[in-house]
Write an enzyme that holds these catalytic residues in place. Structure first.
Site, short mmCIF file in Angstrom:
data_model
loop_
_atom_site.label_atom_id
_atom_site.label_comp_id
_atom_site.label_asym_id
_atom_site.label_seq_id
_atom_site.Cartn_x
_atom_site.Cartn_y
_atom_site.Cartn_z
N ARG A 84 -58.97 89.52 42.01
CA ARG A 84 -60.17 88.67 42.02
C ARG A 84 -61.34 89.47 41.47
O ARG A 84 -61.64 90.56 41.98
CB ARG A 84 -60.43 88.27 43.46
N ARG A 154 -68.89 90.04 49.75
CA ARG A 154 -68.06 89.58 48.63
C ARG A 154 -68.92 89.17 47.42
O ARG A 154 -70.14 89.30 47.44
CB ARG A 154 -67.23 88.37 49.10
N LYS A 216 -65.03 89.99 56.63
CA LYS A 216 -65.60 89.61 55.34
C LYS A 216 -67.02 89.05 55.52
O LYS A 216 -67.35 88.51 56.57
CB LYS A 216 -64.72 88.58 54.67
N LYS A 218 -70.22 86.89 53.27
CA LYS A 218 -70.45 86.12 52.04
C LYS A 218 -71.92 85.76 51.87
O LYS A 218 -72.56 85.32 52.82
CB LYS A 218 -69.61 84.86 52.08
N CYS A 436 -57.69 74.21 47.58
CA CYS A 436 -57.47 75.66 47.49
C CYS A 436 -56.14 75.90 46.77
O CYS A 436 -55.40 74.97 46.46
CB CYS A 436 -57.43 76.28 48.87
N CYS A 442 -50.15 81.78 47.79
CA CYS A 442 -50.86 82.17 49.01
C CYS A 442 -49.89 82.38 50.17
O CYS A 442 -49.19 81.44 50.57
CB CYS A 442 -51.90 81.12 49.39
N CYS A 481 -54.27 75.51 54.76
CA CYS A 481 -54.23 76.06 56.12
C CYS A 481 -55.66 76.05 56.65
O CYS A 481 -56.60 75.77 55.91
CB CYS A 481 -53.62 77.47 56.11
N CYS A 485 -60.31 77.67 52.47
CA CYS A 485 -60.77 78.18 51.18
C CYS A 485 -61.24 77.07 50.24
O CYS A 485 -62.05 77.30 49.35
CB CYS A 485 -59.66 78.98 50.52
#
Ligand code: SRM
Ligand code: SF4
Length: 572
Positions: A84, A154, A216, A218, A436, A442, A481, A485
């Site tokens: 990414r 990120r 994480k 953002k 996503c 994934c 899930c 995302c």
């Protein structure tokens, strides 16, 4: 150790999670990745390195479609990495595009470029021998993948709307500055991937800390009235406030996030809260100290409760604000007025105030590949060969051909049409739907998302047509899930994967992305979802107020209760 006084009452107690040990032992994110790269016995990464490569922007994956077949042949899964890139604001030049286009074709298993919901691109399916050359080639064209994953800040998003170009340019520059300011300081990336010499210094991470963040993190810079980057999915948001076309400061919003874990009511999707307004000169300090407060008080015991949204709910918004103010040394001013009126991308041409033209291309699911009859990837490469402006990736997985001079407009449009990049037949519904990645790459996917969305949209289009609403749309999002995302937890209708072919259906988000939807159907298949939508769209067609969107309607009609405060309302 923090450089600031710590209030022990705000620190989560208990045994630290193993990720904390892993980060502490990693020699500032180096681990033994270099040794692992030489290991030809496995295509994967061993031990802690499996997690550490994430801080360098990569995830180890394998193709789940062929996993069972390989196991039957007693072969290890076909390990590879997904990379990414770091692209603050999502801007990429035509030269860079042509280079990544070539790399995807020649060196990845799937041959695609995947535009993500966070304004960047991913390569899927890079085998071990190609990993280091990939970083070197990216470096040569001015791209890196530092901190696009892992417990760090990120890729920083920025509203991609190029129409208000003056403000966009300023906001974009802040997105870049914030991204740079919050990057890890370790030289691990340069040493491991670019062969730069190890410098004998006492490396320090004054902002992120030696064990980096609890989870994480953002960040966005957003220019109202567009909420194209979905502020409520993010830990930290800078909402641009302008006077006479000039940026004067930001309203700061904190604590958004969309993931949850099924069966664990201590987890929930949550909107961001307002901290206050700050003049421009304090921007970097505020960014830094929202991060340091989360660094010092985020839960390092239970990773499921480690994000900023839970820190705020645990210690209280006022305490969080006070901590930030003390560290910055300046109080927040009252929030300045702002409104979001939309968040989708304006597909098609718009003219900027600079007289340049910008073409937003709808790229279904962000998957750039040559599909039968729609050679999108070739088309974008052909555009890149003649384009004199830049490209802007959007947080809705689309791509803007930006800065086209009048004399080139016809040529770009002709190329876009020739290669299927413009399709006048796309409905509003399709353009406002998103999924996503999910299967096959994934590892966390429970149900299909990207591969299922196109046919689901066709069926929802059918329902809208049946109720004479063919020109209408419902913000529809699917995630494979509950990690969220595809941002289904900010959709008017969100499907969240439970098992192959089974989803939870959440209803009641709004058009501008300021409300979390609520569970309507639990663990159901497509037939039940479509039956429910048919009935509700039918009611919406008849009972709706003027301009009332689907998400507002289902709440007013009492179909689902409004989620006002996630902590108490979401699971109620
Ligand atoms: Fe995500 C993990 C893909 C945006 C919340 N996400 C993953 C991984 C890396 C699976 C994994 O951990 O092994 C997925 C890789 C799939 C693949 O094969 O590519 C993945 N996430 C994506 C992308 C590519 C989806 C897309 O279709 O575009 C997006 C890449 C963004 C980027 O460029 O950085 C993506 N992920 C998001 C978003 C949306 C956003 O940020 O706007 C969210 C929800 C917002 C939020 O963070 O709350 C999101 N991803 C997660 C989570 C849950 C985090 C949590 O709070 O618990 C995970 C799992 C985790 O971190 O443990 C996850
Ligand atoms: Fe994978 Fe789940 Fe994220 Fe979809 S929502 S990409 S299935 S982690």
């Amino acid at each position: 150790m923090s450089q600031y006084p710590i209030n022990p009452a705000f620190v989560a107690e208990g045994k630290l999670s193993d990720n904390e040990r892993l980060k502490a032992d990693s020699d500032h994110l180096r681990g033994t990745i270099t040794t692992d790269l030489q290991d030809e016995i496995t295509g994967g990464f061993n031990g802690d390195n499996f997690m550490l490569i994430r801080f360098h922007g990569m995830y180890q994956q394998d193709d789940r479609d062929i996993r069972a077949e390989r196991a039957a042949q007693k072969l290890e899964p076909l390990h590879n990495v997904m990379l990414r890139a770091r692209m603050p604001g999502g801007i990429i030049t035509p030269t860079q595009w042509l280079a990544i286009d070539r790399f995807a074709a020649e060196k990845t298993m799937y041959g695609s470029i995947r535009l993500t919901t966070r304004q960047t691109f991913q390569f899927h399916g890079v085998l071990k021998p190609n990993i280091k050359p990939m970083h070197q080639f990216l470096h040569d064209i001015g791209i890196d993948s530092i901190a696009t994953a892992g417990d760090v800040n990120r890729n920083v998003l920025c509203t991609s709307n190029p129409v208000q170009s003056e403000l966009h340019q300023q906001a974009y520059q802040w997105a870049v500055k914030i991204s740079e300011h919050l990057l890890p300081k370790t030289r691990a990336y340069a040493e491991i991937w670019l062969d730069e010499e190890k410098v004998e210094t006492t490396e320090q991470e004054p902002i992120l800390g030696d064990t980096y963040l609890p989870r994480k993190f953002k960040t966005t810079v957003v220019i109202p009235p567009d909420n194209d980057i979905d502020v409520h999915a993010n830990d930290l948001n800078f909402v641009a406030i302008a006077e006479n076309g000039q940026l004067v400061g930001f309203n700061v919003l904190v604590g958004g996030g969309l993931a949850m874990t099924f069966g664990d009511t201590s987890t929930y999707p949550r909107r961001a809260d307002e901290l206050g307004f700050i003049p421009l000169e304090h921007t970097l300090q505020v960014a830094e100290h929202v991060v340091t407060v989360q660094r010092d008080y985020g839960d390092r015991v239970n990773r499921k409760n480690a994000k900023t949204k839970y820190t705020i709910d645990r210690i209280g918004l006022d305490n969080f604000r006070r901590e930030v103010e003390q560290r910055v040394g300046v109080p927040f001013e009252p929030v300045r007025p702002y409104t979001f009126t939309n968040r989708g991308d304006r597909i098609g041409w718009v003219e900027g105030i600079d007289g340049k033209h910008h073409l937003t291309l709808f790229i279904e699911n962000g998957r750039v590949l040559d599909f039968p009859g729609r050679p999108l990837k070739t088309g974008l490469a052909e555009i890149a060969k003649v384009h004199s402006g830049d490209f802007r990736m959007t947080a809705n997985q689309n791509l803007i051909v930006a800065g086209v001079p009048s004399e080139q407009k016809a040529q770009i449009e002709q190329l876009a049409r020739k290669y299927g990049l413009i399709d006048d037949g796309h409905s509003e519904q399709r353009k406002n739907s998103m999924a996503c990645v999910a299967f096959p790459t994934c590892p966390l996917a429970m149900a299909e998302a990207e591969r299922y969305l196109p046919e689901l949209v066709t069926k929802v289009e059918g329902l809208l047509g049946k109720h004479q609403l063919a020109d209408e749309h419902i913000v529809l999002r699917v995630t494979g899930c509950p990690n969220g995302c595809g941002r289904a937890m900010l959709a008017e209708a969100g499907l969240v994967g439970r098992a192959p072919g089974k989803y939870n259906l959440y209803l009641g988000g709004d058009r501008v992305g300021s409300r979390v939807p609520k569970l309507y159907l639990d663990n159901v298949g497509e037939a039940e979802i479509l039956t429910a939508l048919d009935q509700l769209i039918g009611r919406w067609a008849i009972e709706r107020l003027a301009n009332e969107c689907f998400g507002d309607f289902v709440i007013r009609a009492g179909v689902v209760a409004e989620v006002k405060v996630s902590k108490t309302d979401f699971h109620a």
